[in-house]
Enzyme design. Sequence first.
Site, short mmCIF file in Angstrom:
data_model
loop_
_atom_site.label_atom_id
_atom_site.label_comp_id
_atom_site.label_asym_id
_atom_site.label_seq_id
_atom_site.Cartn_x
_atom_site.Cartn_y
_atom_site.Cartn_z
N ASP A 158 -0.48 1.13 10.07
CA ASP A 158 0.19 1.10 8.77
C ASP A 158 1.49 0.29 8.82
OD1 ASP A 158 0.43 1.80 6.05
OD2 ASP A 158 -0.17 3.87 6.43
N ASP A 196 -2.58 1.32 -1.51
CA ASP A 196 -3.49 2.46 -1.35
C ASP A 196 -4.36 2.67 -2.59
OD1 ASP A 196 -2.25 2.79 1.03
OD2 ASP A 196 -1.54 4.82 0.66
#
Length: 652
Positions: free
Chosen positions: A157, A214
Amino acid sequence: MRRRLPAALLGIALISGFLALPAHAAPTAKPDLAPTPPMGWNSWNTFGCNINEQLIRTTADAMVSSGMAAAGYKYVNIDDCWMAPQRDAEGRLAADPVRFPNGIKALADYVHAKGLKLGIYSSAGSHTCAGKPASQNHETVDAQTWASWGVDLLKYDNCNVLDGVPAQTRYKAMGDALAASGRNILYSICEWGSNQPWLWASGVGGHMWRTTGDIANNWPSVLSNLDQQVGLEAYSGPNKWNDPDMLEVGNSGLTAGESQAHMSLWSILNSPLIAGNDLRNMSATTRAQLTDPDVLAVNQDWAGQQGKKIRDDGDFEVWSKKLSDGSAAVVLLNRSQSPATISTTAAALGLPSSSAYTVKNLWTNVVRASGGTVRAQVGSHEAAMFKVTPGASSTVPPLIVVEAAPAKPYVTTAGRTDVQVKVHNDGPVAVTSAQLALGAPGGWSATPVGSTRVGTIAARSTGAVTWHLRASEPLPGPVDLSAVASWRWREVKQSGSGGGRFVVADAPPAGLSTLSDQSWVYSENFWGPVERDMSVGEKAAGDGKQLTVAGTVYPKGLGAHAPGRVGFFLNGQCTKLAVSAGIDDEVGDQGQVTFEVWGDGQRLAQAEATGMGGAVPLNANLTGVDVVELRLDPGDSPNYDHADWLNPEITC
């Protein structure tokens, strides 16, 4: 990227410009690692941080028992929150002793014993998005640790970056460490598309890279991530996959039809298929959608380029992909609020000329012959998916589509409209003895104009009959139509059915009124429902606050969240809309949204607003417009995009 993080833990992902990396510096991707798009499961979409060792074990069990493993799903991926709060005395990451008391290696051994692979998560910053220890400046030791545990995939991430180090530098450091670890570890780069990773991620060792922020458990989010794939088809291929994020198939925010469309589109894009539902408790429908062999075969087929959008008619789109056997896959997508008949041609799909084509519906397995047109009636927020192959046996029935087409999508409460029942014969041969019928919806009478028998419908032709519909004081709302037809082919009687829809509504009253006092005919919102005279609270209806932008309170308006839209029926009776638009103060100085006013499919006005500024005015000429749509487009990520339509006054 995760929502609503403590400010002290928010990382800054700086666009790095495109750091040139010499070819010899890039780690070599092992060619057997991801020759086809990876398939698996990830814990985040359903469980977030509520994970533990038992959940991962039982999910691995369910992946096998459900048939998903046999269908090709292999990776069981643990997302954020698996780590202990601190590194151990030797500076290594350790598993949370409460959540994972037996450690990650024991879990990897359990997963491997089932013929599956284990994935792990970290961030290219000091801490993960949930505030756990992460891997920036610890790349070598962390890669060695994961290799020693038997980890097979790393999702990396982009939160909490130290010292503004460019993305390419940080991701290359981990790519080099993974390549030197001595273990095949699939490298999933998750920097949200912020630095155009499709241009460089493969060169730093990446095997898949996120092209979006996301995904969320709702239809507008699926479409938003889909839209961001346009133009990226040249950058994917074996061992290097564009990743529009994990699947929400089977989760509560999507209908079964939306889930099937989601699966169709991710498959035609050659996207990694990483399920995000609870595999232990999924319905038979969800299991069937995730494991359909024909749909998965499209995803796993590499013929030189991922699928792409080949036509965009507003709410109706056509996506296509050439397959390695010379056929083509196609998805017909309906983004609108009503069923629609959508078509394309074999020529548009890039197929060679042929007197006939075999068309297989990949979800129903029905096979038909076409003379060159591929057509289907597609439900609202749904998609049809086909495989089209040149050539067709004369014993294959013709492709025929039945629909009920209202003269207008919106009808006033005067209760009068016309509907055509159409029979599209897209086959290579004629059909005979065609008979059409329209079932009158509740409260309506239907009278055909002339005979309902149309006789012969030639190949590549349409037969139609019109009905007059009448109703006395119909209730506002959608009216669903049902059409049936019969015909003969090769002296065998066949039949089919189709639907349609119109909506009963009335225009705003004459004079000046506020849209938040009127009934809308449709709405879509990223988080929570659209709210009247309050901000969007992101969850249940009525959970918002006073509409407030730059310290000014507005008594009237619509609270929404980008991406989204809300439509009002005007019946051509209004002339002007005056509205202010802004990001609600409840998200501080966050958020960036494009506010747009559309009329009958044409953009009439547009303005940009950010959380750092005040409200901006929009004015639109609505003369002759039947439906006005207030549309929201997120400027970047949809996070914090609480978008307010303030004092929306309409003149009719």
